[in-house]
Design a protein around this motif. Structure first.
Motif, PDB file in Angstrom:
ATOM      1  N   ARG A 321       0.843  -1.174   0.188  1.00 59.47           N
ATOM      2  CA  ARG A 321       0.144   0.039   0.118  1.00 59.47           C
ATOM      3  C   ARG A 321       0.815   1.327  -0.124  1.00 59.47           C
ATOM      4  O   ARG A 321       1.901   1.453   0.672  1.00 59.47           O
ATOM      5  CB  ARG A 321      -1.041   0.050   1.259  1.00 59.47           C
ATOM      6  CG  ARG A 321      -1.721   1.321   1.425  1.00 59.47           C
ATOM      7  CD  ARG A 321      -2.634   1.387   2.652  1.00 59.47           C
ATOM      8  NE  ARG A 321      -3.733   0.276   2.405  1.00 59.47           N
ATOM      9  CZ  ARG A 321      -4.776   0.221   3.426  1.00 59.47           C
ATOM     10  NH1 ARG A 321      -4.580   1.119   4.519  1.00 59.47           N
ATOM     11  NH2 ARG A 321      -5.744  -0.743   3.457  1.00 59.47           N
ATOM     12  N   ILE A 323       1.249   5.684  -0.335  1.00 61.87           N
ATOM     13  CA  ILE A 323       0.244   6.854  -0.280  1.00 61.87           C
ATOM     14  C   ILE A 323       1.186   8.108  -0.767  1.00 61.87           C
ATOM     15  O   ILE A 323       2.215   8.239  -0.342  1.00 61.87           O
ATOM     16  CB  ILE A 323      -0.181   7.189   1.230  1.00 61.87           C
ATOM     17  CG1 ILE A 323      -0.746   5.971   1.792  1.00 61.87           C
ATOM     18  CG2 ILE A 323      -1.014   8.438   1.369  1.00 61.87           C
ATOM     19  CD1 ILE A 323      -1.989   5.756   2.017  1.00 61.87           C
ATOM     20  N   PRO A 331      -8.263  10.933  -1.354  1.00 60.16           N
ATOM     21  CA  PRO A 331      -7.327  10.229  -0.453  1.00 60.16           C
ATOM     22  C   PRO A 331      -7.092   8.894  -1.032  1.00 60.16           C
ATOM     23  O   PRO A 331      -6.057   8.076  -0.962  1.00 60.16           O
ATOM     24  CB  PRO A 331      -7.873  10.248   0.949  1.00 60.16           C
ATOM     25  CG  PRO A 331      -8.364  11.739   1.097  1.00 60.16           C
ATOM     26  CD  PRO A 331      -8.980  11.814  -0.206  1.00 60.16           C
ATOM     27  N   MET A 335      -4.495   6.718  -3.156  1.00 59.97           N
ATOM     28  CA  MET A 335      -4.072   5.063  -2.641  1.00 59.97           C
ATOM     29  C   MET A 335      -3.882   4.352  -3.698  1.00 59.97           C
ATOM     30  O   MET A 335      -3.077   3.619  -3.803  1.00 59.97           O
ATOM     31  CB  MET A 335      -4.619   4.834  -1.131  1.00 59.97           C
ATOM     32  CG  MET A 335      -3.873   3.748  -0.602  1.00 59.97           C
ATOM     33  SD  MET A 335      -4.392   2.127  -1.325  1.00 59.97           S
ATOM     34  CE  MET A 335      -5.922   1.771  -0.593  1.00 59.97           C
ATOM     35  N   GLU A 338      -1.192   5.337  -6.627  1.00 57.91           N
ATOM     36  CA  GLU A 338       0.094   5.345  -6.199  1.00 57.91           C
ATOM     37  C   GLU A 338       0.554   3.858  -5.829  1.00 57.91           C
ATOM     38  O   GLU A 338       1.658   3.462  -6.119  1.00 57.91           O
ATOM     39  CB  GLU A 338       0.367   6.189  -4.856  1.00 57.91           C
ATOM     40  CG  GLU A 338       1.901   6.485  -4.526  1.00 57.91           C
ATOM     41  CD  GLU A 338       2.571   7.173  -5.648  1.00 57.91           C
ATOM     42  OE1 GLU A 338       2.035   7.766  -6.624  1.00 57.91           O
ATOM     43  OE2 GLU A 338       3.724   6.687  -5.734  1.00 57.91           O
TER      44      GLU A 338
ATOM     45  N   ARG B  15      -6.427   3.138 -12.984  1.00 56.50           N
ATOM     46  CA  ARG B  15      -6.051   3.440 -11.522  1.00 56.50           C
ATOM     47  C   ARG B  15      -4.600   3.219 -11.403  1.00 56.50           C
ATOM     48  O   ARG B  15      -3.864   2.868 -10.493  1.00 56.50           O
ATOM     49  CB  ARG B  15      -6.928   2.559 -10.522  1.00 56.50           C
ATOM     50  CG  ARG B  15      -8.132   2.869 -10.517  1.00 56.50           C
ATOM     51  CD  ARG B  15      -8.511   4.255  -9.579  1.00 56.50           C
ATOM     52  NE  ARG B  15      -9.926   4.299  -9.325  1.00 56.50           N
ATOM     53  CZ  ARG B  15     -10.748   5.448  -9.753  1.00 56.50           C
ATOM     54  NH1 ARG B  15     -10.058   6.455 -10.294  1.00 56.50           N
ATOM     55  NH2 ARG B  15     -12.024   5.630  -9.360  1.00 56.50           N
ATOM     56  N   ILE B  16      -3.630   3.653 -12.396  1.00 55.36           N
ATOM     57  CA  ILE B  16      -2.259   3.719 -12.410  1.00 55.36           C
ATOM     58  C   ILE B  16      -1.819   5.271 -12.180  1.00 55.36           C
ATOM     59  O   ILE B  16      -2.405   5.932 -13.426  1.00 55.36           O
ATOM     60  CB  ILE B  16      -1.543   3.145 -13.341  1.00 55.36           C
ATOM     61  CG1 ILE B  16      -1.954   1.728 -13.195  1.00 55.36           C
ATOM     62  CG2 ILE B  16      -0.228   3.078 -13.349  1.00 55.36           C
ATOM     63  CD1 ILE B  16      -1.435   0.714 -14.430  1.00 55.36           C
ATOM     64  N   HIS B  17      -1.230   5.873 -11.206  1.00 54.01           N
ATOM     65  CA  HIS B  17      -0.501   7.239 -11.547  1.00 54.01           C
ATOM     66  C   HIS B  17       0.692   7.167 -12.374  1.00 54.01           C
ATOM     67  O   HIS B  17       1.508   6.383 -12.026  1.00 54.01           O
ATOM     68  CB  HIS B  17      -0.301   7.702 -10.115  1.00 54.01           C
ATOM     69  CG  HIS B  17       0.389   8.962 -10.129  1.00 54.01           C
ATOM     70  ND1 HIS B  17      -0.030  10.339 -10.503  1.00 54.01           N
ATOM     71  CD2 HIS B  17       1.766   9.570 -10.054  1.00 54.01           C
ATOM     72  CE1 HIS B  17       0.539  11.234 -10.746  1.00 54.01           C
ATOM     73  NE2 HIS B  17       1.675  10.776 -10.258  1.00 54.01           N
ATOM     74  N   VAL B  80      -3.341  -5.082   5.295  1.00 47.65           N
ATOM     75  CA  VAL B  80      -2.357  -3.967   5.295  1.00 47.65           C
ATOM     76  C   VAL B  80      -2.722  -3.285   6.658  1.00 47.65           C
ATOM     77  O   VAL B  80      -1.672  -3.098   7.308  1.00 47.65           O
ATOM     78  CB  VAL B  80      -2.313  -3.045   4.111  1.00 47.65           C
ATOM     79  CG1 VAL B  80      -1.187  -2.184   4.215  1.00 47.65           C
ATOM     80  CG2 VAL B  80      -2.158  -3.887   2.765  1.00 47.65           C
ATOM     81  N   PRO B  90      -7.709   4.748   3.336  1.00 49.78           N
ATOM     82  CA  PRO B  90      -7.915   6.154   3.531  1.00 49.78           C
ATOM     83  C   PRO B  90      -9.263   6.592   3.341  1.00 49.78           C
ATOM     84  O   PRO B  90     -10.251   5.886   2.690  1.00 49.78           O
ATOM     85  CB  PRO B  90      -6.894   6.617   2.399  1.00 49.78           C
ATOM     86  CG  PRO B  90      -6.120   5.256   2.079  1.00 49.78           C
ATOM     87  CD  PRO B  90      -6.808   4.250   2.471  1.00 49.78           C
ATOM     88  N   LYS B  91      -9.522   7.947   3.685  1.00 50.32           N
ATOM     89  CA  LYS B  91     -10.970   8.503   3.622  1.00 50.32           C
ATOM     90  C   LYS B  91     -11.475   8.182   2.245  1.00 50.32           C
ATOM     91  O   LYS B  91     -10.942   8.621   1.339  1.00 50.32           O
ATOM     92  CB  LYS B  91     -10.811   9.925   3.826  1.00 50.32           C
ATOM     93  CG  LYS B  91     -11.672  10.100   4.838  1.00 50.32           C
ATOM     94  CD  LYS B  91     -11.632  11.938   4.841  1.00 50.32           C
ATOM     95  CE  LYS B  91     -11.491  12.313   6.430  1.00 50.32           C
ATOM     96  NZ  LYS B  91     -11.075  13.678   6.952  1.00 50.32           N
ATOM     97  N   VAL B  92     -12.720   7.806   1.796  1.00 51.75           N
ATOM     98  CA  VAL B  92     -13.356   7.642   0.727  1.00 51.75           C
ATOM     99  C   VAL B  92     -14.071   9.006   0.509  1.00 51.75           C
ATOM    100  O   VAL B  92     -14.265   9.426  -0.717  1.00 51.75           O
ATOM    101  CB  VAL B  92     -14.423   6.543   0.670  1.00 51.75           C
ATOM    102  CG1 VAL B  92     -15.177   6.178  -0.662  1.00 51.75           C
ATOM    103  CG2 VAL B  92     -13.542   5.043   1.154  1.00 51.75           C
ATOM    104  N   GLU B  94     -14.637  12.986   1.303  1.00 53.33           N
ATOM    105  CA  GLU B  94     -14.147  13.964   2.278  1.00 53.33           C
ATOM    106  C   GLU B  94     -15.353  14.911   2.828  1.00 53.33           C
ATOM    107  O   GLU B  94     -16.252  15.208   1.989  1.00 53.33           O
ATOM    108  CB  GLU B  94     -13.289  14.970   1.453  1.00 53.33           C
ATOM    109  CG  GLU B  94     -11.986  13.956   1.325  1.00 53.33           C
ATOM    110  CD  GLU B  94     -10.862  14.801   0.620  1.00 53.33           C
ATOM    111  OE1 GLU B  94      -9.814  15.526   1.035  1.00 53.33           O
ATOM    112  OE2 GLU B  94     -10.813  14.795  -0.727  1.00 53.33           O
TER     113      GLU B  94
END
Lengths: 479, 94
Positions: A321, A323, A331, A335, A338, B15-17, B80, B90-92, B94
């Motif tokens: 994982r 970030i 967020p 995640m 990245e 979904r790949i940066h 994880v 992480p926050k879904v 905001e």
């Protein structure tokens, strides 16, 4: 020959006669690993603390085996040679692992592979490349390169690989061992981390044809946990090991002997065909007219399926994982993006994006749907040929093992390594690669035999007859 | 053919940066591959049915009975991050 250099059936004979023990065999494999693994790098990781049971049942097969790193072994790290799965310890066993455990197999380690089986050279592994035991400057082939190299270097007695477009047969060919892709549906894929579900198949990599039939006997069979597993009576594949191929009709596809084939490969394969003729087979030229479209068809369908299958690696449940340092979108999306950016290597990204593109709105019909239709044409070619032929004989790979790094910057050159192996996956039929010669540079050459669906026995019969009248499978590497 | 903008769009669908440095060579790679697969356009497939799967088996169901499965604890052992018996992310919103 040292114990670890023997075939599984020779070792089993010694064990059954009380002359050797499973522990002694395992010890000789471990000694080989300590001597040669530094050069070959066949394993992603070794499995230590193997409990060895020297007491045997009739059906025990306590042979040291290498398992490709994309097949789940309970509580043992399994990563597909990818950073994105680092630390992933599956909470269950794949069906083939369960069957091997029942047979008392000794698991030596997780064999290195191309990341997510995306490759034909074992160079895309996050752990670095495996090297060909016959020449450590060359690739072992891929994606099951670690499995094939482990067997060729006697760092395992036999191995399990997976084959989506040639990933068992091409490395078996380049490493001078025997590799089988069974018919789609013969071996359960439950616990195999999926690449392209309509093509993936698990199969054995061994030192000779007898071992191959023995290992297929262990791992094959219906499994309710795999909805593509076929309900059928389980054959005893060793029954096919008879040296009689008189009257067997062998087709030689003219489209497989084309420009780009290495002359040494062509000569060895043609000599082998003569050998089969002298053993009584009836050989004739055939045509598989859509052969030239196979690689293109494969790279659309396989990447489309891969882009969907690999969507599950998103950092939510297990593995890596990551970030980003500063917020980009929101967020959770940051995640996902990245994690996948850091976790996947370049070839994995290339394939996921190609597949996504081929499936995306506006391109679906032109690429994906069209490829599925061409797949029908390729499959029809085989159906037609098998009306008058019992099997088809071809080269496994157009060249011998190539140099490490040579094809890394040219994806098309790399993809064309699988030109002869891809059609069997697209058609679902079984195919085996057996050693059939060596080049002047002492690199192995392989012969591929294909048969109609569920006729593995035909492959074993022809392969066994050939093997019994040649010595290629007896050569061992000195490292 | 495929542009850098298309590649960035495919990356975002995947979904790949993708950094700019990565997007350039990837665009070139994909361009080469798409050029190669262009040969599929030569065939007339207007009367051909697609093959998405080679076996004639479909609608595989199992008997509708309760079987053992992984416990919550076993399934979360490899998480994880976890919180109160669930995966923590992480926050879904905001």
């Amino acid at each position: 020959m040292k114990l670890n250099e023997l075939t599984a059936h020779e070792i089993l004979d010694l064990i059954k006669a009380g002359k050797e023990t499973p522990a002694a065999v395992y010890k000789s494999v471990k000694e080989q690993i300590s001597k040669t693994e530094g050069k070959v790098h066949a394993y992603a990781r070794l499995i230590d603390n193997q409990e060895i049971d020297n007491k045997l049942r009739v059906d025990s097969c306590p042979i040291p085996i290498a398992i490709k790193d994309n097949i789940c072994i309970k509580d043992n790290e399994t990563t597909c040679a990818s950073k994105i799965l680092q630390g992933f310890k599956p909470p269950y066993d794949a069906t083939v692992i369960k069957k091997l455990k029942d047979s008392k197999a000794i698991f030596v380690g997780n064999a290195n592979m191309d990341e997510f089986a995306f490759g034909s050279s074992c160079e895309t592994s996050a752990f670095g490349p495996t090297r060909n035991p016959w020449n450590i400057d060359c690739v072992p082939g891929g994606s099951s390169g670690g499995s094939a190299a482990a067997v060729a270097s006697s760092e395992a007695v036999w191995a399990i690989g997976s084959d989506t477009g040639g990933s068992i047969r091409q490395p078996a060919c380049l490493c001078g061992v025997v590799g089988l892709k069974p018919t789609y549906g013969v071996v359960s894929r439950f616990g195999l981390i999926a690449f392209a579900s309509s093509l993936d198949q698990i199969g054995p990599i061994t030192k000779d044809v007898i071992d191959n039939a023995l290992l297929l006997n262990i791992i094959s069979g219906y499994d309710e946990n795999d909805s593509t597993s076929v309900k059928m009576e389980k054959p005893d594949y060793t029954k096919a090991l008879i040296k009689d191929i008189k009257g067997i009709r062998i087709g030689i596809p003219k489209e497989y002997f084309i420009e780009g084939i290495d002359p040494e490969v062509e000569k060895s394969v043609k000599d082998s065909i003569e050998k089969l003729k002298s053993l009584g087979a009836v050989v004739k030229e055939i045509s598989l007219p859509h052969t030239e479209y196979a690689v293109a068809t494969y790279y659309i369908t396989a990447t489309a399926e891969a882009s969907s299958n690999l969507a599950r690696f998103d950092g939510v449940q297990y593995g890596l994982r990551a970030i980003p340092k500063s917020q980009r979108k929101n967020p959770i999306v940051d995640m996902y993006e990245e994690t996948r950016n850091q976790g996947f290597g370049r070839e994995a990204k290339r394939r996921i994006m190609l597949g996504t593109y081929a499936l995306s709105s506006g391109y679906y019909d032109a690429y994906y749907l069209r490829a599925l239709k061409v797949r029908t044409l390729i499959k029809n070619d085989f159906d037609k040929v098998f009306k008058d032929c019992d099997c088809i004989v071809t080269p496994t790979s157009p060249t011998t093992a190539f140099k490490i790094g040579e094809r890394m910057d040219d994806p098309i050159a790399m993809y064309l390594s699988d030109i002869y192996t891809i059609p069997a996956n697209l058609s679902g039929i079984p195919a085996i690669s057996i050693p059939c010669g060596f080049s002047k540079n002492n690199l192995p050459i392989g012969l591929q035999i294909m048969a109609k669906a569920f006729d593995e026995k035909m492959l074993f019969k022809v392969a066994y007859a050939y093997e019994q009248s040649t010595d290629w499978h007896k050569k061992r590497v000195s490292l | 053919m495929i542009s850098e903008k298309d590649v960035k769009y495919a990356a975002s669908l995947s979904r790949i940066h993708l950094s700019d440095e990565e997007a350039k060579p990837l665009t070139k790679d994909l361009e080469k591959i798409l050029h190669y697969v262009e040969k599929l356009q030569k065939l007339d497939v207007s009367k051909v049915e697609p093959t998405s799967h080679v076996l004639p088996i479909k609608n595989v169901y199992r008997e509708d009975k309760v079987r053992s499965s992984l416990s919550q604890e076993e399934a979360l052992k490899i998480a994880v991050e976890k919180i109160k018996g669930s995966y923590k992310v992480p926050k879904v919103i905001e």
